[in-house]
Design an enzyme around this catalytic site. Structure first.
Site, PDB file in Angstrom:
ATOM      1  N   HIS A  59      25.773 120.278 100.890  1.00 41.73           N
ATOM      2  CA  HIS A  59      25.846 118.863 101.262  1.00 41.73           C
ATOM      3  C   HIS A  59      24.714 118.079 100.590  1.00 41.73           C
ATOM      4  CE1 HIS A  59      28.009 119.794 105.374  1.00 41.73           C
ATOM      5  NE2 HIS A  59      28.669 120.240 104.331  1.00 41.73           N
TER       6      HIS A  59
HETATM    7  C1  LIG Z   1      31.330 126.659 102.205  1.00 40.53           C
HETATM    8  C2  LIG Z   1      31.432 125.174 102.228  1.00 40.53           C
HETATM    9  C3  LIG Z   1      31.931 124.517 103.348  1.00 40.53           C
HETATM   10  C4  LIG Z   1      32.034 123.133 103.359  1.00 40.53           C
HETATM   11  N1  LIG Z   1      32.591 122.537 104.444  1.00 40.53           N
HETATM   12  C5  LIG Z   1      32.661 121.195 104.501  1.00 40.53           C
HETATM   13  C6  LIG Z   1      33.234 120.555 105.630  1.00 40.53           C
HETATM   14  O1  LIG Z   1      33.667 121.187 106.576  1.00 40.53           O
HETATM   15  N2  LIG Z   1      33.283 119.201 105.634  1.00 40.53           N
HETATM   16  C7  LIG Z   1      32.795 118.456 104.614  1.00 40.53           C
HETATM   17  O2  LIG Z   1      32.830 117.227 104.706  1.00 40.53           O
HETATM   18  N3  LIG Z   1      32.260 119.048 103.518  1.00 40.53           N
HETATM   19  C8  LIG Z   1      32.194 120.396 103.438  1.00 40.53           C
HETATM   20  N4  LIG Z   1      31.667 120.989 102.338  1.00 40.53           N
HETATM   21  C9  LIG Z   1      31.278 120.144 101.206  1.00 40.53           C
HETATM   22  C10 LIG Z   1      32.519 119.816 100.378  1.00 40.53           C
HETATM   23  O3  LIG Z   1      33.091 120.989  99.904  1.00 40.53           O
HETATM   24  C11 LIG Z   1      32.141 118.889  99.231  1.00 40.53           C
HETATM   25  O4  LIG Z   1      31.561 117.713  99.750  1.00 40.53           O
HETATM   26  C12 LIG Z   1      33.367 118.464  98.425  1.00 40.53           C
HETATM   27  O5  LIG Z   1      34.147 119.563  98.083  1.00 40.53           O
HETATM   28  C13 LIG Z   1      32.893 117.734  97.196  1.00 40.53           C
HETATM   29  O6  LIG Z   1      34.007 117.335  96.448  1.00 40.53           O
HETATM   30  P1  LIG Z   1      33.786 116.894  94.939  1.00 40.53           P
HETATM   31  O7  LIG Z   1      35.129 116.607  94.361  1.00 40.53           O
HETATM   32  O8  LIG Z   1      32.758 115.847  94.867  1.00 40.53           O
HETATM   33  O9  LIG Z   1      33.135 118.187  94.246  1.00 40.53           O
HETATM   34  P2  LIG Z   1      33.766 119.622  93.974  1.00 40.53           P
HETATM   35  O10 LIG Z   1      34.876 119.941  94.893  1.00 40.53           O
HETATM   36  O11 LIG Z   1      32.638 120.576  93.911  1.00 40.53           O
HETATM   37  O12 LIG Z   1      34.384 119.473  92.533  1.00 40.53           O
HETATM   38  C14 LIG Z   1      33.579 119.345  91.384  1.00 40.53           C
HETATM   39  C15 LIG Z   1      34.309 120.027  90.229  1.00 40.53           C
HETATM   40  O13 LIG Z   1      33.645 119.707  89.024  1.00 40.53           O
HETATM   41  C16 LIG Z   1      33.634 120.844  88.178  1.00 40.53           C
HETATM   42  N5  LIG Z   1      32.545 120.659  87.217  1.00 40.53           N
HETATM   43  C17 LIG Z   1      31.222 120.544  87.476  1.00 40.53           C
HETATM   44  N6  LIG Z   1      30.523 120.357  86.334  1.00 40.53           N
HETATM   45  C18 LIG Z   1      31.437 120.354  85.323  1.00 40.53           C
HETATM   46  C19 LIG Z   1      31.338 120.207  83.908  1.00 40.53           C
HETATM   47  N7  LIG Z   1      30.159 119.997  83.313  1.00 40.53           N
HETATM   48  N8  LIG Z   1      32.477 120.280  83.177  1.00 40.53           N
HETATM   49  C20 LIG Z   1      33.690 120.471  83.776  1.00 40.53           C
HETATM   50  N9  LIG Z   1      33.828 120.622  85.101  1.00 40.53           N
HETATM   51  C21 LIG Z   1      32.719 120.553  85.875  1.00 40.53           C
HETATM   52  C22 LIG Z   1      33.411 121.987  89.155  1.00 40.53           C
HETATM   53  O14 LIG Z   1      33.789 123.243  88.618  1.00 40.53           O
HETATM   54  C23 LIG Z   1      34.287 121.547  90.337  1.00 40.53           C
HETATM   55  O15 LIG Z   1      35.603 122.033  90.205  1.00 40.53           O
HETATM   56  C24 LIG Z   1      31.585 122.381 102.267  1.00 40.53           C
HETATM   57  C25 LIG Z   1      31.071 123.025 101.141  1.00 40.53           C
HETATM   58  C26 LIG Z   1      31.011 124.410 101.113  1.00 40.53           C
HETATM   59  C27 LIG Z   1      30.496 125.080  99.899  1.00 40.53           C
END
Ligand SMILES: Cc1cc2nc3c(=O)[nH]c(=O)nc-3n(C[C@H](O)[C@H](O)[C@H](O)COP(=O)(O)OP(=O)(O)OC[C@H]3O[C@@H](n4cnc5c(N)ncnc54)[C@H](O)[C@@H]3O)c2cc1C
Ligand code: SF4
Length: 584
Positions: free
Chosen positions: A505
């Site tokens: 987070h």
């Molecule tokens: C175990 C766990 C439990 C969680 N539970 C909760 C919950 O219950 N409630 C909640 O609100 N949040 C929770 N979270 C947090 C939540 O998962 C994240 O806030 C959310 O997934 C973020 O979404 P996002 O799209 O911003 O990032 P992500 O889902 O991380 O997506 C980012 C993507 O970018 C890709 N990427 C990164 N850098 C590059 C690059 N240079 N080139 C190409 N691709 C790249 C990555 O591979 C990834 O696929 C949890 C997290 C974890 C790890």
């Protein structure tokens, strides 16, 4: 020399919730979208038969490989940072769907207080109450403006929940009723109510019943299988980008995901981004993908690092206070702000082995505006909760503290207490400080020779006092629940940020606001200085509230996508005028 590809309408970096929402909304409007994902192709079928605790919980199969690319950490600027190589709480995803496939599914809205935090604190407690080095700021958007986008995300993800009696106004109910109420959740609620609190069921992205979302995607009913957080759902019952937004985007024929595509730079001219540079990590070939708009949705670390590597925006300098990129890192630090109390029961047993990622109840009586900070030695507050995530055999071994960590007594206690243990958890708001920031590490590089992202974080009394206070409140609830042994982590004045603190987070680095003087993006996640570059995700939070971040990431992603469409349909330019008095 990079191979230059044909131009597309939009290129998106990352396929988690933030990138997935942008992909769905843009492709539905007829725009051609290419998403670049550094990890492998993952589909729901890959999760079938995956209830393998060793593979996922212990060996971190779905997570980013920290031996290849990581972050470095330190407490102060006069220290050398050290790379993080194997940290069980830093579990960010790598592959289609990103971290958003193995999240637990708690889906909160931040409080109106959070979006106007500086104004509200000044109004209630006076300007002097905010420490000089606490860089809190209003977000440049208020709750009422963001509410329709929260509603949209909750409907896409089919959130199961009930109204928070102390929560902000909602335009509609949750699309699904709350999950089942288990005996331990009932005990927590009864104890909390007896103490005068207002508990409610935790809003969950695990489905209480089969649901069809507004895009026509079906999410199945959850079977409470327990292998949920840290796992992909093989029942298609947890809302994630694979079963919702990425599926919607794929149906349009306007969408392509390229896996093993590691983006190394955002390319740009004076006031615009022209595309991105990426490496196909399977062939080593380098490509340039031009696009009309560039969407960076690579999670907080990826977003911040790409801005720094691409030399977009001014890097934050903690000595002078100038610059924005890297500023206002905050998180629910694992060894302090994400701690709770344990209760052991002699006369009660619970079916804790059954559960889901977001099965639980929460209360907000000490959160944001609910708590009187005239009476506390900290600002803002926390929530308290009970969660029945499903106690798996390897990672769950609750025993009272005085039990030896091995041998006959350990085994006996481990068996005895397996079903006689509950926890009251919490999550606190974390407020930014001028000395906490992210920049590029001059000592450590990734496999492409680019500097790693460096975190410099030092706790203050604000975090420690808040944590000590909330532990006492959590203990009172556990005692009221009737636990025979109540144990709490020891938080001392020496408790400090270290690699155990790192948590998924983490927010900040490319923060939002109403002027380029104080922020990198406006409330459409549009970079002030590159009008066709949208940086979406937790990186835009000026601070993290006392809730998991993804509900707010989803809402902001819907808002951002509306801005992208407006930008593509219009004549370009900034979607919001910077605040008048800050104009040069
Ligand atoms: C175990 C766990 C439990 C969680 N539970 C909760 C919950 O219950 N409630 C909640 O609100 N949040 C929770 N979270 C947090 C939540 O998962 C994240 O806030 C959310 O997934 C973020 O979404 P996002 O799209 O911003 O990032 P992500 O889902 O991380 O997506 C980012 C993507 O970018 C890709 N990427 C990164 N850098 C590059 C690059 N240079 N080139 C190409 N691709 C790249 C990555 O591979 C990834 O696929 C949890 C997290 C974890 C790890
Ligand atoms: S607990 Fe429910 S949502 Fe979670 S993985 Fe199991 S079936 Fe899917």
């Amino acid at each position: 020399m990079a191979i230059k590809l044909d131009k597309t309408d939009a290129v998106i970096v990352g396929t988690g919730w933030a990138g997935g929402i942008a992909a769905a909304e843009l492709t539905k409007q007829g725009y051609k979208v290419v998403a670049l994902e550094r990890g492998e192709d993952i589909s729901s079928e890959d999760f079938i038969g995956s209830k393998d605790e060793l593979k996922y919980e212990v060996r971190h199969d779905l997570y980013q490989d920290r031996t290849k690319e990581t972050i470095t950490t330190r407490n102060t600027t006069d220290e050398d940072a050290k790379p993080l190589r194997d940290q069980p709480t830093d579990t960010n995803g790598d592959g289609t769907g990103g971290t958003s496939t193995h999240w637990a599914g708690w889906t909160f809205r931040f409080l109106p207080f959070d979006f106007e935090i500086r104004s509200k604190i000044e109004e209630k407690y006076g300007e002097d109450r905010i420490p000089e080095d606490m860089s809190i700021q209003d977000w440049g958007i208020i709750y009422d403006e963001l509410e329709p986008y929260y509603d949209k995300f909750e409907k896409t993800a089919g959130i199961s929940g009930e109204e928070n009696p102390l929560g902000p106004e909602r335009s509609d109910d949750y699309p699904n009723p709350p999950m089942k109420e288990t005996p331990s959740i009932r005990m927590f609620k009864e104890a909390a109510e007896a103490l005068g609190y207002h508990p409610y069921r935790t809003p969950s992205a695990n489905m209480s019943q089969q649901y069809e979302n507004p895009d026509g995607e079906t999410i199945n009913a959850c079977v409470y299988c327990s292998f949920c957080e840290m796992y992909g759902c093989d029942f298609g019952a947890k809302a994630d980008p694979i079963v919702t937004v990425l599926k919607t985007a794929k149906k349009t024929d306007n969408f392509e995901i390229r896996n093993h595509a590691y983006v190394t730079r955002v390319l740009h001219d004076d006031d615009k981004a022209s595309g991105v540079l990426y490496v196909d990590t399977q062939t080593g070939e380098e490509y340039e993908q031009p696009a009309d708009i560039v969407v960076v949705a690579a999670y907080t670390y990826g977003n911040t690092r790409l801005m720094l590597l691409s030399e977009i925006g001014e890097p934050y300098n903690p000595e002078t206070g100038e610059g924005i990129i890297g500023k206002n890192i905050t998180a629910h630090y694992g060894n302090l702000l994400f701690t709770g109390v344990d209760g052991f029961f002699e006369d009660k047993k619970f079916n804790s082995f059954a559960g889901t990622g977001a099965l639980g109840a929460t209360l907000d009586d000490y959160n944001g505006h609910q708590i009187d900070n005239n009476e506390t030695d900290f600002l803002h507050g926390f929530q308290l909760n009970i969660s029945q995530g499903g106690a798996e055999p390897i990672s769950n071994n609750p025993v009272p503290k005085d039990t030896p960590s091995w041998g006959k007594e350990f085994k006996e206690n481990s068996l005895y207490y397996t079903n006689r243990h509950l926890g009251v958890g919490s999550m606190e708001a974390c407020l930014p400080r001028e000395h906490n920031f992210m920049d590029l590490d001059p000592r450590y590089n990734d496999i492409f020779g680019d500097p790693l992202l460096r975190l410099t974080v030092k706790f203050t009394d604000q975090e420690r006092n808040l944590a000590k206070y909330k532990i006492e409140k959590a203990k009172e609830i556990m005692e009221e629940m009737g636990a025979d042994i109540v144990e709490a982590p020891e938080i001392t004045d020496e408790t400090e940020f270290n690699q155990d603190s790192i948590h998924s987070h983490t927010t900040g680095g490319v923060i939002m606001g109403d002027s380029p003087e104080t922020s990198a993006v406006n409330n459409y996640s549009q970079m002030w200085e590159k009008e066709n570059l949208f940086v979406v995700g937790g990186s835009s939070f000026p601070h993290i509230g006392a809730y998991n971040p993804t509900g707010t990431i989803g809402a902001l992603a819907y808002r951002a996508t509306e801005g992208m469409v407006e930008y593509l349909e219009g004549d370009g330019g900034l979607l919001i005028e910077p605040k008048e008095e800050d104009k040069a």
